[in-house]
Design a protein around this motif. Structure first.
Motif, PDB file in Angstrom:
ATOM      1  N   GLY A 194       0.909  -1.207   0.012  1.00  0.00           N
ATOM      2  CA  GLY A 194      -0.162   0.053   0.010  1.00  0.00           C
ATOM      3  C   GLY A 194       0.642   1.164  -0.200  1.00  0.00           C
ATOM      4  N   ALA A 195       0.227   2.390   0.025  1.00  0.00           N
ATOM      5  CA  ALA A 195       0.825   3.640  -0.096  1.00  0.00           C
ATOM      6  C   ALA A 195       1.802   4.051   1.129  1.00  0.00           C
ATOM      7  CB  ALA A 195      -0.155   4.760  -0.141  1.00  0.00           C
ATOM      8  N   VAL A 196       1.457   3.508   2.280  1.00  0.00           N
ATOM      9  CA  VAL A 196       2.426   3.704   3.392  1.00  0.00           C
ATOM     10  C   VAL A 196       3.679   2.740   3.578  1.00  0.00           C
ATOM     11  CG1 VAL A 196       0.749   4.547   4.957  1.00  0.00           C
ATOM     12  CG2 VAL A 196       1.183   2.338   5.130  1.00  0.00           C
ATOM     13  N   THR A 197       3.360   1.429   2.784  1.00  0.00           N
ATOM     14  CA  THR A 197       4.606   0.571   2.799  1.00  0.00           C
ATOM     15  C   THR A 197       5.313   0.896   1.778  1.00  0.00           C
ATOM     16  OG1 THR A 197       2.761  -0.893   3.323  1.00  0.00           O
ATOM     17  CG2 THR A 197       5.038  -1.778   2.419  1.00  0.00           C
ATOM     18  N   TYR A 198       4.936   1.238   0.443  1.00  0.00           N
ATOM     19  CA  TYR A 198       6.003   1.788  -0.940  1.00  0.00           C
ATOM     20  C   TYR A 198       6.943   2.304  -0.586  1.00  0.00           C
ATOM     21  CZ  TYR A 198       7.544   2.777  -5.383  1.00  0.00           C
ATOM     22  OH  TYR A 198       8.201   3.055  -6.816  1.00  0.00           O
ATOM     23  N   PRO A 199       7.029   3.669   0.141  1.00  0.00           N
ATOM     24  CA  PRO A 199       8.338   4.448   0.437  1.00  0.00           C
ATOM     25  C   PRO A 199       9.228   3.688   1.353  1.00  0.00           C
ATOM     26  CG  PRO A 199       6.404   5.618   1.351  1.00  0.00           C
ATOM     27  CD  PRO A 199       5.828   4.282   0.544  1.00  0.00           C
ATOM     28  N   THR A 200       8.732   2.742   2.183  1.00  0.00           N
ATOM     29  CA  THR A 200       9.629   2.301   3.160  1.00  0.00           C
ATOM     30  C   THR A 200      10.669   1.210   2.610  1.00  0.00           C
ATOM     31  OG1 THR A 200       8.228   0.221   3.773  1.00  0.00           O
ATOM     32  CG2 THR A 200       7.964   2.284   4.766  1.00  0.00           C
ATOM     33  N   ALA A 201      10.581   0.939   1.027  1.00  0.00           N
ATOM     34  CA  ALA A 201      11.274  -0.103   0.814  1.00  0.00           C
ATOM     35  C   ALA A 201      12.663   0.129   0.456  1.00  0.00           C
ATOM     36  CB  ALA A 201      10.647  -0.658  -0.843  1.00  0.00           C
ATOM     37  N   ALA A 202      12.844   1.597   0.352  1.00  0.00           N
ATOM     38  CA  ALA A 202      14.222   2.167  -0.047  1.00  0.00           C
ATOM     39  C   ALA A 202      15.289   1.889   1.147  1.00  0.00           C
ATOM     40  CB  ALA A 202      14.275   3.378  -0.460  1.00  0.00           C
ATOM     41  N   GLN A 203      14.520   1.882   2.166  1.00  0.00           N
ATOM     42  CA  GLN A 203      15.212   1.716   3.594  1.00  0.00           C
ATOM     43  C   GLN A 203      16.317   0.643   3.550  1.00  0.00           C
ATOM     44  OE1 GLN A 203      14.192   4.916   5.839  1.00  0.00           O
ATOM     45  NE2 GLN A 203      16.606   4.459   5.810  1.00  0.00           N
ATOM     46  N   GLU A 204      15.827  -0.460   3.617  1.00  0.00           N
ATOM     47  CA  GLU A 204      16.835  -1.688   3.641  1.00  0.00           C
ATOM     48  C   GLU A 204      18.176  -1.615   2.612  1.00  0.00           C
ATOM     49  OE1 GLU A 204      14.371  -4.981   3.926  1.00  0.00           O
ATOM     50  OE2 GLU A 204      12.878  -4.015   5.342  1.00  0.00           O
ATOM     51  N   SER A 205      17.811  -0.961   1.538  1.00  0.00           N
ATOM     52  CA  SER A 205      18.774  -0.983   0.398  1.00  0.00           C
ATOM     53  C   SER A 205      19.608   0.069   0.218  1.00  0.00           C
ATOM     54  CB  SER A 205      17.925  -1.165  -0.733  1.00  0.00           C
ATOM     55  OG  SER A 205      17.323   0.010  -1.420  1.00  0.00           O
ATOM     56  N   GLY A 206      19.278   1.060   1.242  1.00  0.00           N
ATOM     57  CA  GLY A 206      20.260   2.193   1.328  1.00  0.00           C
ATOM     58  C   GLY A 206      20.062   3.220   0.061  1.00  0.00           C
ATOM     59  N   TRP A 207      19.146   3.248  -0.715  1.00  0.00           N
ATOM     60  CA  TRP A 207      19.049   4.224  -1.560  1.00  0.00           C
ATOM     61  C   TRP A 207      18.203   5.434  -1.336  1.00  0.00           C
ATOM     62  CZ3 TRP A 207      13.841   5.105  -4.622  1.00  0.00           C
ATOM     63  CH2 TRP A 207      14.166   5.945  -5.797  1.00  0.00           C
ATOM     64  N   MET A 208      19.082   6.417  -1.637  1.00  0.00           N
ATOM     65  CA  MET A 208      18.264   7.916  -1.108  1.00  0.00           C
ATOM     66  C   MET A 208      17.356   8.294  -1.795  1.00  0.00           C
ATOM     67  SD  MET A 208      19.077   9.791   1.603  1.00  0.00           S
ATOM     68  CE  MET A 208      21.053   9.899   1.938  1.00  0.00           C
ATOM     69  N   PRO A 209      16.125   8.192  -1.994  1.00  0.00           N
ATOM     70  CA  PRO A 209      14.934   8.465  -2.754  1.00  0.00           C
ATOM     71  C   PRO A 209      14.789  10.145  -3.126  1.00  0.00           C
ATOM     72  CG  PRO A 209      14.338   7.175  -1.230  1.00  0.00           C
ATOM     73  CD  PRO A 209      15.643   7.404  -0.646  1.00  0.00           C
ATOM     74  N   ARG A 210      15.344  10.913  -2.146  1.00  0.00           N
ATOM     75  CA  ARG A 210      15.030  12.292  -2.465  1.00  0.00           C
ATOM     76  C   ARG A 210      16.095  13.165  -2.118  1.00  0.00           C
ATOM     77  NH1 ARG A 210      10.126  13.372   0.573  1.00  0.00           N
ATOM     78  NH2 ARG A 210       9.152  11.750  -1.086  1.00  0.00           N
ATOM     79  N   PRO A 211      17.069  13.150  -2.673  1.00  0.00           N
ATOM     80  CA  PRO A 211      18.241  14.195  -2.337  1.00  0.00           C
ATOM     81  C   PRO A 211      17.673  15.577  -2.668  1.00  0.00           C
ATOM     82  CG  PRO A 211      18.715  13.176  -4.452  1.00  0.00           C
ATOM     83  CD  PRO A 211      17.638  12.250  -4.019  1.00  0.00           C
ATOM     84  N   PHE A 212      18.276  16.404  -1.736  1.00  0.00           N
ATOM     85  CA  PHE A 212      17.931  18.000  -1.849  1.00  0.00           C
ATOM     86  C   PHE A 212      18.452  18.286  -3.309  1.00  0.00           C
ATOM     87  CE2 PHE A 212      18.242  22.277  -1.217  1.00  0.00           C
ATOM     88  CZ  PHE A 212      17.288  22.644  -0.170  1.00  0.00           C
ATOM     89  N   PRO A 213      17.483  18.914  -3.955  1.00  0.00           N
ATOM     90  CA  PRO A 213      18.008  19.236  -5.556  1.00  0.00           C
ATOM     91  C   PRO A 213      18.566  20.483  -5.544  1.00  0.00           C
ATOM     92  CG  PRO A 213      15.624  19.641  -5.257  1.00  0.00           C
ATOM     93  CD  PRO A 213      16.050  18.891  -3.948  1.00  0.00           C
TER      94      PRO A 213
END
Length: 461
Positions: free
Chosen positions: A247-266
């Motif tokens: 779901g929508a609350v689960t999706y953005p947590t997927a990056a955490q374990e892999s260490g990808w930074m989804p939203r660097p300050f542009p």
């Protein structure tokens, strides 16, 4: 500092006008009520976020991507030549049915955005990812002298009937078996970050082989009108493989374990080289509505910027071609970047903060919402050792697989010993945002852990 009403903001047409009227970028961002990003089109939970998280470790999870990601379509004889001007990557081997993680920087070598670049044909590329990537490239395409045309397939934060393609990922140890089950005929041998074409339920689809949660998987996409049949077949077969939809609350947590930074300050918020972009971009854009929050408060905008080497993108920086920001990255190549680490938060301190955030008999702490405690578009929390700030924590969520809150941090490499205890300062001192309740900043103990937190297996068959 100016105090502007929303009505006055509505008269601003460009991002630059809004920045000027706000008294500067930091004033604008720190006054924005915007919280964590919204993921439209799907419910918060299909079942429950704890088991949805466990699915990418124990079975297979379906990550919905049809609604929240922006697509920019680049068409024309010079499409590949155009993106090469802005990608740090080597794109010489980009060809149909190939994909790349595209990294873009400003003239000073600071991150603007990353996105996935799909080569559909020699003259048709899809840029799929956050709006920061599409906004930057669309602006550049509109003023280039090359033969390329940019068209926008916007996300569905504003709902509409359809998009060009549907898109979802299947990730987890059972993902490959499930895709083999639903594919009609033998599944093509798809190498990592290549695209294969096959049929599901009589519908022709394409699939990118890669991983999102550090697990093997496929990103499947096809014509919008084909999705009902494809989804029905995948869900029917998925029951035998432990399929759960995220779901929508689960999706953005997927990056955490892999260490990808989804939203660097542009980096587009600073510098004369990006001023034309800020004057072109709408005040109502993602960047124009974004917020900056957390306990790391600085008057220097560069303290919030990142660069490819410290985000783990050094392998995606290729100096054998000319690109925007190349000279700056070349000079910085010999510098020691900040170390990217995972912070594993202390559960006792997390429980204390949760308890104190709900009290009525004394000062409160900042509420910790689970599984995503983030309360700003760009969240920067100070990481300290003995009262010294050694870096910042930027992306955080609870992991049912780790049994703890995790955050991805950039810290002084001399302090980055695995297992070392640090203190994360939780809260937003002197917040001017109505979305942030009155509270006291408090320390939360955390232990330095590796990035990725779990060993990746995305390239395994």
């Amino acid at each position: 500092m100016k105090d502007l009403s929303q009505g006055m903001y509505d008269t601003m047409t460009s991002l630059q006008q809004k920045i000027d009227a706000s008294g500067g970028v930091l004033n604008m961002l720190r006054a924005s009520p915007m919280g964590h990003a919204v993921f439209p089109g799907i419910p918060a939970e299909f079942t429950n976020w704890r088991d949805e998280q466990r699915a990418w470790h124990e079975g297979v999870v379906l990550f919905e991507q049809s609604y929240h990601m922006t697509e920019l379509h680049l068409r024309g004889a010079d499409a590949k030549k155009f993106v090469t001007r802005f990608a740090t990557n080597n794109l010489s081997d980009l060809h149909p049915l190939r994909a790349k993680q595209m990294v873009m920087v400003d003239e000073a070598g600071f991150m603007i955005s990353d996105a996935i670049l799909f080569c559909e044909t020699d003259d048709f590329l899809r840029v799929v990812g956050p709006p920061t990537a599409s906004n930057w490239l669309q602006y550049q395409a509109e003023k280039t002298d090359l033969a390329v045309e940019a068209t926008r397939d916007e996300n569905m934060i504003v709902p509409r009937e359809r998009r060009d393609v549907f898109r979802f990922q299947l990730q987890g140890p059972n993902a490959l078996s499930l895709v083999r089950e639903v594919a009609e005929g033998p599944l093509p041998d798809i190498k990592f970050f290549y695209v294969g074409e096959f049929k599901i339920a009589g519908q022709t689809v394409r699939a990118l082989r890669h991983g999102m949660a550090g697990q093997p998987g496929f990103e499947i996409y096809g014509p919008w009108e084909a999705q009902a049949a494809v989804r029905a077949r995948v869900e029917e077969a998925g029951a035998a493989f432990g399929l759960r939809k995220a779901g929508a609350v689960t999706y953005p947590t997927a990056a955490q374990e892999s260490g990808w930074m989804p939203r660097p300050f542009p980096a587009i918020f600073r510098g004369e080289d990006t001023r034309g972009f800020r004057e072109w971009l709408s005040a109502k854009s993602f960047e124009g509505n974004a917020s900056l929050g957390g306990s790391l408060v600085s008057d220097d905008l560069t303290d919030y910027l990142t660069e490819p080497y410290e985000l783990g993108y050094g392998r995606l920086v290729h100096f054998e071609h000319d690109f925007y920001g190349r000279d700056a990255l070349m000079k910085r190549k010999a510098d020691t970047p900040r170390a990217k680490v995972t912070l594993e938060w202390n559960n006792d301190d997390v429980f204390r903060v949760l308890q104190q955030s709900l009290r009525i008999d004394g000062p409160r702490t900042k509420f910790l919402a689970l599984p995503i405690p983030m309360y700003a578009t760009f969240q920067y929390d100070a990481v300290q050792v003995d009262g010294r700030t050694i870096g910042s924590s930027q992306w955080l969520s609870y992991s049912s697989n780790a049994g703890a809150l995790l955050s991805t941090a950039l810290i002084d490499p001399a302090e980055a010993q695995i297992g070392r205890e640090v203190t994360l300062m939780w809260g937003e001192p002197g917040s001017r945002r109505a979305s942030v309740e009155a509270h006291e900043v408090t320390g939360i103990r955390a232990k330095i852990a590796p990035v990725p937190y779990f060993e990746k297996s995305i390239k395994k068959d």
